[in-house]
Design a protein around this motif. Sequence first.
Motif, PDB file in Angstrom:
ATOM      1  N   THR A   1       0.831  -1.207   0.000  1.00  0.00           N
ATOM      2  CA  THR A   1       0.000   0.000   0.000  1.00  0.00           C
ATOM      3  C   THR A   1       0.863   1.253   0.000  1.00  0.00           C
ATOM      4  O   THR A   1       1.976   1.244   0.528  1.00  0.00           O
ATOM      5  CB  THR A   1      -0.892   0.029   1.254  1.00  0.00           C
ATOM      6  OG1 THR A   1      -0.144  -0.459   2.371  1.00  0.00           O
ATOM      7  CG2 THR A   1      -2.119  -0.816   1.058  1.00  0.00           C
ATOM      8  N   GLU A  14      -7.815   2.089   6.863  1.00  0.00           N
ATOM      9  CA  GLU A  14      -8.747   0.969   6.804  1.00  0.00           C
ATOM     10  C   GLU A  14      -9.928   1.276   5.889  1.00  0.00           C
ATOM     11  O   GLU A  14     -10.334   0.439   5.084  1.00  0.00           O
ATOM     12  CB  GLU A  14      -9.256   0.600   8.206  1.00  0.00           C
ATOM     13  CG  GLU A  14     -10.164  -0.633   8.144  1.00  0.00           C
ATOM     14  CD  GLU A  14     -10.699  -1.092   9.489  1.00  0.00           C
ATOM     15  OE1 GLU A  14     -10.344  -0.499  10.521  1.00  0.00           O
ATOM     16  OE2 GLU A  14     -11.482  -2.064   9.497  1.00  0.00           O
ATOM     17  N   LEU A  20      -9.605   0.614   2.198  1.00  0.00           N
ATOM     18  CA  LEU A  20      -9.840  -0.740   1.697  1.00  0.00           C
ATOM     19  C   LEU A  20     -11.158  -0.782   0.929  1.00  0.00           C
ATOM     20  O   LEU A  20     -11.272  -1.452  -0.103  1.00  0.00           O
ATOM     21  CB  LEU A  20      -9.894  -1.750   2.858  1.00  0.00           C
ATOM     22  CG  LEU A  20      -8.590  -2.058   3.595  1.00  0.00           C
ATOM     23  CD1 LEU A  20      -8.871  -2.831   4.879  1.00  0.00           C
ATOM     24  CD2 LEU A  20      -7.651  -2.856   2.691  1.00  0.00           C
ATOM     25  N   LYS A  22     -13.056  -9.911   9.382  1.00  0.00           N
ATOM     26  CA  LYS A  22     -11.633  -9.606   9.522  1.00  0.00           C
ATOM     27  C   LYS A  22     -10.877 -10.825  10.035  1.00  0.00           C
ATOM     28  O   LYS A  22     -10.945 -11.143  11.220  1.00  0.00           O
ATOM     29  CB  LYS A  22     -11.445  -8.423  10.470  1.00  0.00           C
ATOM     30  CG  LYS A  22     -12.220  -7.178  10.035  1.00  0.00           C
ATOM     31  CD  LYS A  22     -11.964  -5.984  10.940  1.00  0.00           C
ATOM     32  CE  LYS A  22     -12.874  -4.816  10.560  1.00  0.00           C
ATOM     33  NZ  LYS A  22     -12.685  -3.618  11.396  1.00  0.00           N
ATOM     34  N   ARG A  50      -4.558 -10.809  10.957  1.00  0.00           N
ATOM     35  CA  ARG A  50      -3.926  -9.680  10.292  1.00  0.00           C
ATOM     36  C   ARG A  50      -2.616 -10.089   9.630  1.00  0.00           C
ATOM     37  O   ARG A  50      -1.868 -10.925  10.144  1.00  0.00           O
ATOM     38  CB  ARG A  50      -3.625  -8.596  11.338  1.00  0.00           C
ATOM     39  CG  ARG A  50      -3.491  -7.195  10.777  1.00  0.00           C
ATOM     40  CD  ARG A  50      -3.138  -6.198  11.878  1.00  0.00           C
ATOM     41  NE  ARG A  50      -1.707  -6.158  12.105  1.00  0.00           N
ATOM     42  CZ  ARG A  50      -0.867  -5.402  11.406  1.00  0.00           C
ATOM     43  NH1 ARG A  50      -1.317  -4.586  10.466  1.00  0.00           N
ATOM     44  NH2 ARG A  50       0.425  -5.431  11.644  1.00  0.00           N
ATOM     45  N   ALA A  89       1.580  -5.892   6.693  1.00  0.00           N
ATOM     46  CA  ALA A  89       0.845  -4.648   6.428  1.00  0.00           C
ATOM     47  C   ALA A  89       1.362  -3.564   7.362  1.00  0.00           C
ATOM     48  O   ALA A  89       1.910  -3.854   8.423  1.00  0.00           O
ATOM     49  CB  ALA A  89      -0.646  -4.875   6.644  1.00  0.00           C
ATOM     50  N   GLU A 100      -5.785  -5.816   7.917  1.00  0.00           N
ATOM     51  CA  GLU A 100      -6.132  -6.457   6.651  1.00  0.00           C
ATOM     52  C   GLU A 100      -5.305  -7.707   6.497  1.00  0.00           C
ATOM     53  O   GLU A 100      -4.271  -7.826   7.149  1.00  0.00           O
ATOM     54  CB  GLU A 100      -5.932  -5.470   5.482  1.00  0.00           C
ATOM     55  CG  GLU A 100      -4.514  -5.060   5.222  1.00  0.00           C
ATOM     56  CD  GLU A 100      -3.869  -5.787   4.050  1.00  0.00           C
ATOM     57  OE1 GLU A 100      -4.558  -6.534   3.330  1.00  0.00           O
ATOM     58  OE2 GLU A 100      -2.658  -5.642   3.879  1.00  0.00           O
ATOM     59  N   PRO A 101      -5.713  -8.691   5.664  1.00  0.00           N
ATOM     60  CA  PRO A 101      -6.831  -8.660   4.705  1.00  0.00           C
ATOM     61  C   PRO A 101      -8.199  -8.612   5.396  1.00  0.00           C
ATOM     62  O   PRO A 101      -8.323  -8.830   6.587  1.00  0.00           O
ATOM     63  CB  PRO A 101      -6.671  -9.978   3.941  1.00  0.00           C
ATOM     64  CG  PRO A 101      -5.948 -10.877   4.886  1.00  0.00           C
ATOM     65  CD  PRO A 101      -5.018  -9.979   5.634  1.00  0.00           C
ATOM     66  N   GLN A 102      -9.216  -8.284   4.599  1.00  0.00           N
ATOM     67  CA  GLN A 102     -10.603  -8.363   5.051  1.00  0.00           C
ATOM     68  C   GLN A 102     -11.419  -9.096   3.982  1.00  0.00           C
ATOM     69  O   GLN A 102     -11.018  -9.166   2.822  1.00  0.00           O
ATOM     70  CB  GLN A 102     -11.177  -6.956   5.280  1.00  0.00           C
ATOM     71  CG  GLN A 102     -10.461  -6.204   6.407  1.00  0.00           C
ATOM     72  CD  GLN A 102     -11.113  -4.893   6.799  1.00  0.00           C
ATOM     73  OE1 GLN A 102     -12.105  -4.465   6.183  1.00  0.00           O
ATOM     74  NE2 GLN A 102     -10.577  -4.255   7.830  1.00  0.00           N
ATOM     75  N   GLU A 150     -12.221 -10.907  -1.192  1.00  0.00           N
ATOM     76  CA  GLU A 150     -11.000 -10.860  -0.384  1.00  0.00           C
ATOM     77  C   GLU A 150     -10.228  -9.616  -0.781  1.00  0.00           C
ATOM     78  O   GLU A 150      -9.755  -9.512  -1.915  1.00  0.00           O
ATOM     79  CB  GLU A 150     -10.151 -12.110  -0.650  1.00  0.00           C
ATOM     80  CG  GLU A 150      -8.794 -12.078   0.069  1.00  0.00           C
ATOM     81  CD  GLU A 150      -7.805 -13.084  -0.509  1.00  0.00           C
ATOM     82  OE1 GLU A 150      -8.226 -14.178  -0.922  1.00  0.00           O
ATOM     83  OE2 GLU A 150      -6.612 -12.754  -0.587  1.00  0.00           O
ATOM     84  N   ASN A 187      -6.882  -7.557  -0.031  1.00  0.00           N
ATOM     85  CA  ASN A 187      -5.634  -8.061   0.531  1.00  0.00           C
ATOM     86  C   ASN A 187      -4.518  -7.276  -0.133  1.00  0.00           C
ATOM     87  O   ASN A 187      -4.087  -7.589  -1.239  1.00  0.00           O
ATOM     88  CB  ASN A 187      -5.552  -9.564   0.167  1.00  0.00           C
ATOM     89  CG  ASN A 187      -4.515 -10.296   0.987  1.00  0.00           C
ATOM     90  OD1 ASN A 187      -3.651  -9.678   1.594  1.00  0.00           O
ATOM     91  ND2 ASN A 187      -4.597 -11.611   0.983  1.00  0.00           N
ATOM     92  N   GLN A 226     -17.424  -2.154   8.379  1.00  0.00           N
ATOM     93  CA  GLN A 226     -16.088  -2.395   8.959  1.00  0.00           C
ATOM     94  C   GLN A 226     -16.108  -2.097  10.453  1.00  0.00           C
ATOM     95  O   GLN A 226     -15.446  -2.765  11.245  1.00  0.00           O
ATOM     96  CB  GLN A 226     -15.046  -1.479   8.295  1.00  0.00           C
ATOM     97  CG  GLN A 226     -14.593  -1.933   6.927  1.00  0.00           C
ATOM     98  CD  GLN A 226     -13.530  -1.000   6.348  1.00  0.00           C
ATOM     99  OE1 GLN A 226     -13.627   0.226   6.495  1.00  0.00           O
ATOM    100  NE2 GLN A 226     -12.539  -1.566   5.684  1.00  0.00           N
TER     101      GLN A 226
END
Lengths: 356, 356, 356, 356
Positions: free
Chosen positions: B164, B170, B173, B200, B203, B207, B213-215, B230, B232, B322
């Motif tokens: 990223t 967040e 995302l 979620k 983790r 990251a 994340e991922p979520q 997904e 990610n 979220q």
Amino acid sequence: MSTSPAPLRTAVVGAGMMGADHVSRITKRISGAEVVAVVDPDTARAQAAAALAPGSQTFASFEEALAGVELDAVIIATPGFLHEPVILPALEKGLAILSEKPLSDTVESSLRIIEAEQKLDRPHIQVGFMRRFDAGYQQLRQLVESGEQGALLALHCAHRNPSTPPNYSESALITDSVIHEIDIVPFIVGEPIVSVEVKKPRRNSLAPEGLPEPQFVLLETASGTLAIVEINVNIQFGYQVTTDAVFESGVASIGRAETIQVAAAGQIGQSVTPSFKERFGAAYDVEIQRWVDAAHRGEIDGPSAWDGYLASVVADAGVLAQQSGRREPVTYALEKPAFYGGATAGTGAAASLATA
Amino acid sequence: MSTSPAPLRTAVVGAGMMGADHVSRITKRISGAEVVAVVDPDTARAQAAAALAPGSQTFASFEEALAGVELDAVIIATPGFLHEPVILPALEKGLAILSEKPLSDTVESSLRIIEAEQKLDRPHIQVGFMRRFDAGYQQLRQLVESGEQGALLALHCAHRNPSTPPNYSESALITDSVIHEIDIVPFIVGEPIVSVEVKKPRRNSLAPEGLPEPQFVLLETASGTLAIVEINVNIQFGYQVTTDAVFESGVASIGRAETIQVAAAGQIGQSVTPSFKERFGAAYDVEIQRWVDAAHRGEIDGPSAWDGYLASVVADAGVLAQQSGRREPVTYALEKPAFYGGATAGTGAAASLATA
Amino acid sequence: MSTSPAPLRTAVVGAGMMGADHVSRITKRISGAEVVAVVDPDTARAQAAAALAPGSQTFASFEEALAGVELDAVIIATPGFLHEPVILPALEKGLAILSEKPLSDTVESSLRIIEAEQKLDRPHIQVGFMRRFDAGYQQLRQLVESGEQGALLALHCAHRNPSTPPNYSESALITDSVIHEIDIVPFIVGEPIVSVEVKKPRRNSLAPEGLPEPQFVLLETASGTLAIVEINVNIQFGYQVTTDAVFESGVASIGRAETIQVAAAGQIGQSVTPSFKERFGAAYDVEIQRWVDAAHRGEIDGPSAWDGYLASVVADAGVLAQQSGRREPVTYALEKPAFYGGATAGTGAAASLATA
Amino acid sequence: MSTSPAPLRTAVVGAGMMGADHVSRITKRISGAEVVAVVDPDTARAQAAAALAPGSQTFASFEEALAGVELDAVIIATPGFLHEPVILPALEKGLAILSEKPLSDTVESSLRIIEAEQKLDRPHIQVGFMRRFDAGYQQLRQLVESGEQGALLALHCAHRNPSTPPNYSESALITDSVIHEIDIVPFIVGEPIVSVEVKKPRRNSLAPEGLPEPQFVLLETASGTLAIVEINVNIQFGYQVTTDAVFESGVASIGRAETIQVAAAGQIGQSVTPSFKERFGAAYDVEIQRWVDAAHRGEIDGPSAWDGYLASVVADAGVLAQQSGRREPVTYALEKPAFYGGATAGTGAAASLATA
Ligand SMILES: [Mg+2]
Ligand SMILES: [Mg+2]
Ligand SMILES: [Mg+2]
Ligand SMILES: [Mg+2]
């Protein structure tokens, strides 16, 4: 306010499937060029193609087009034996020229063309070997040049068409079809073809009567790299062009991946492209856009007339090999002229392609 | 002699990576448009991008560009919260508008934009959801429409980035990344999203600190089709966007095939595209060319501002989900106006795309 | 002269498809065991299966078999509610026991079984979760253990059958089908499942009336790894079990490759296995051979009754989650006894499998 | 109580890698046979292999084994020139014989063997061409027999090893390696090989000095089907055996799929099997189990000594073709005897395999 260069005023000669496709491509997807003339003795066909390019005119002959409209460039999409009568006057006018493959139908005619071109200050002719612009072949050439997997020792090439048009002959297997591998093999290997041999396995009963195919064409390059080309043009299931390149420490394969994969009815798989238009459509777009961009700079950016000449010499040997059953050596009458940019026979003017 | 239409005089607003990419695309690959203005308060960045388009000028603001040059069209590639201040004056001038996603940064702003647009005679805004132009997604939509494999019941979507940029949060995302699936899912299914839920898992320690994340984002459409996305975005190995579509009698998959396959050092495999530019480069080209072609006809040819509004409503629900950990219903304040061409919420103005 | 151990005298209880398959396997492919008894109240079925094992006898009940023939081992392939009445007397006789999944039909029964087993000196029961013996799952577990791609964050599991047998109910989605993922997820992740949640997308109209499927079953393990299981049992096209494992820096996939690839009629693809017998046939062979070999050593070599108990607890929570629509926590009443070889709940007695 | 037949008392002659592998296989995975004798003049090697088979004894020669232990069967895994001295006495004793490929090292020796065998009432010798038992080759043969894709016109075979053992010579390319294709091509095509030709491309500099490889071996069958075999034995990256079969209306490929697929570090791909043991392990198991089962019935169930003889004749022509550079005809001195079950030269006794 804008100072963009004026678009290349382009004639398309030959309004068959390939010519009409180029008219549409130039008009809809290519930046920096426009079709101003469509040339075909078949008026209806000419008009149908011209309808794809608003503002373009139709002509029955290239001479009439030269007389009737200002031209910067010409794309030639007629049968091979009609290329020379368009190329020679186009060279005299100094036009940017894109000739569909082959450059011409005989070695003698190819020689006359490269002789005439060399009277100009720089190459004006690009030959339409579009595979050089395909992402897969580009990556394969990069892999050869990187040396990562050692030397390239052999190539398995499969060239498969669902069926043949009427009047397709045995020699056309070489001159119309394998001509693509005859160009791409030196492009990938980086050296010229030195011999051709043809093997004829069991005939496909689905081929037109009298056409002895598939065939295997063995192309050997200067250092011994052997390309075994399966030419197989009535295989029904689709259009498929694959290459497996055998290196000293690895193997690279192209042409096996398609887009969407479907699992249904006991099978999981992908569609095969039905024709060269789907398989190589993106390559044609890149080819023409790069040719147009180069023309604005006064250059070509792809295989030259010299490459076209080399291919015609190999094709001649190939047709002979079909008849003799023997390994036929390939002899080039000329050294590569400095005019065509360097000493390496067989790799063409596009040496910089792979780094693009 | 030629009567081709004059090229679309286009401003590109925002000269970051995406804006510069559009300047280059319009200049080098797109037929029928030219960049005449590059707008960015960062002068150096504006000039660097303008250098890619011979004859273009640079401006520090869109107002100055409107005052200084004749425009037919504008491409907006600034951060989302800066879209409205460009779109509103561009609508007043009647320009063709391509807004990169999202249409705007809030639902309220999106509503103001579609209100302003509806004062004109027809839609002028197209939103840059480029996946609609990707060959794989096009084929998937065709498969849904064909009914060949029965109804579409569920979608597995994976959206993977190697890493990223700084300050990625967040909520980004949803608003920056899943926004693509928020648009493409209704496009494929043919009906709007009605709920969002976020799961979620463990983790990724690779990251940035604090980014959970991922979520998994669960998007449910009106008839119950469930898309499990997904998201990610620090998975290191490459950029990969895949979709497995589960039908009543089969499964279709896209995004798994690449070009060249290499067997080396005990492995056989393919490169993964490093970024969205390689993965969706062809889709961007098709998107912009079709937008230009449509602008010449006074139309748009892709997702409309209405689609942009719908996506912003879903993204809002997603950010809420979220935080809440619950399934959040999606409520659209408006019925689709006739202005946007029909009653089916959520499928957008591009209903004819799949048959193109 | 030879001192090979005498073959394991084995009873197969239940002569349906699975039982008959085991009779054939033991007789034709497994070293060190022979079928001496086939037990089924359906005499015709018992005799048909016994015909596959020369020298074997048939019995209407397990008690009669115990009385009528010397036994070293028993394979139980009856419906789950009939397992306990065979397992308890078999434990009393000290037989080697392979129970097809599930261990039993209720948590209470599973508890009674592991209590009874612990009165012996060592585990005698192995549960038939054959996926642990599949090459792909073995490699996936090795990849997790190697740590090469970082921690395992999530799993996408698809479990697809062409159609369901008569009387297949909604809870059977969990207890008969997802039970395999309920066992394999802890095996791969190395920790127990702590919650279950079920999502129900649009129903497949090809499923029997009243069966609400496909479903998505979300299994969460102790550290937060989330397995999303698509259970989809009337998808027509074939039997397909795939897993995509999402690691911190990569993704591993199994179950997508088949054997022969055919290009024909516009498609290139592979057959999908029609049933679990083709997909997991090799895994069954390995499972049974290793169980026989271990029995000769007085051991088991695969999932234990403890694993069977764990799976029954998770399945209970899964059926509850189908009804509640909520995330249901999984609570294990017992700590793992030392008898079952170690403290790690959820990974079972087969911890050494991956290094085999 | 049980009336299972007593296990086949088997001697394994030759305790090298392959022999030891067979000892382990018979003991651990094969039903109905046990190893009672391991024969090798190297005592340490013999004892190491015998340790894998509890109760087996070691002998320095086959004669001593015959004298010292009761035998039903023998597996011969010595170098080819040592096969005849074991086969002839084994035939005299009426043992079931499995000879690893080749049947023998010369055509003359092969002829002596089939002559001796024909003095018995039925074939006793099976030759270890294990590819006939590989699932892929089985499916390919079924596809040929089904006629679904028309006649089989050509085969592309690649046979790749990571590296060669010491003392591997040019002729071994044919006699040790291509010998597998020499057997499998007639098996698939259903007719004998009638000519051999060898092409030598650029040499792999990673091969041992003086070994001119890779080579292409062209095998032509009676009706003209052409198999082009790439033999390539120092390619470093792994062991890979692939076949692309070209039919009149389609192409079938085997050997490209592996088990787990991993996306990591910019690549997505699969492991390549490191050696023939991983690639063909399952085929060896099936081969030996079927041979054991057939021996209990007094039969063989796989390639016969006649097939071994045919292969030796083709291999002779192949070695000649390596030297001559010409297409060498293959001439079989004998018609297939009725003893070997039928008139079709080249397809062997295993005609029923594909339907198994
Ligand atoms: Mg144009
Ligand atoms: Mg342009
Ligand atoms: Mg047995
Ligand atoms: Mg055995």
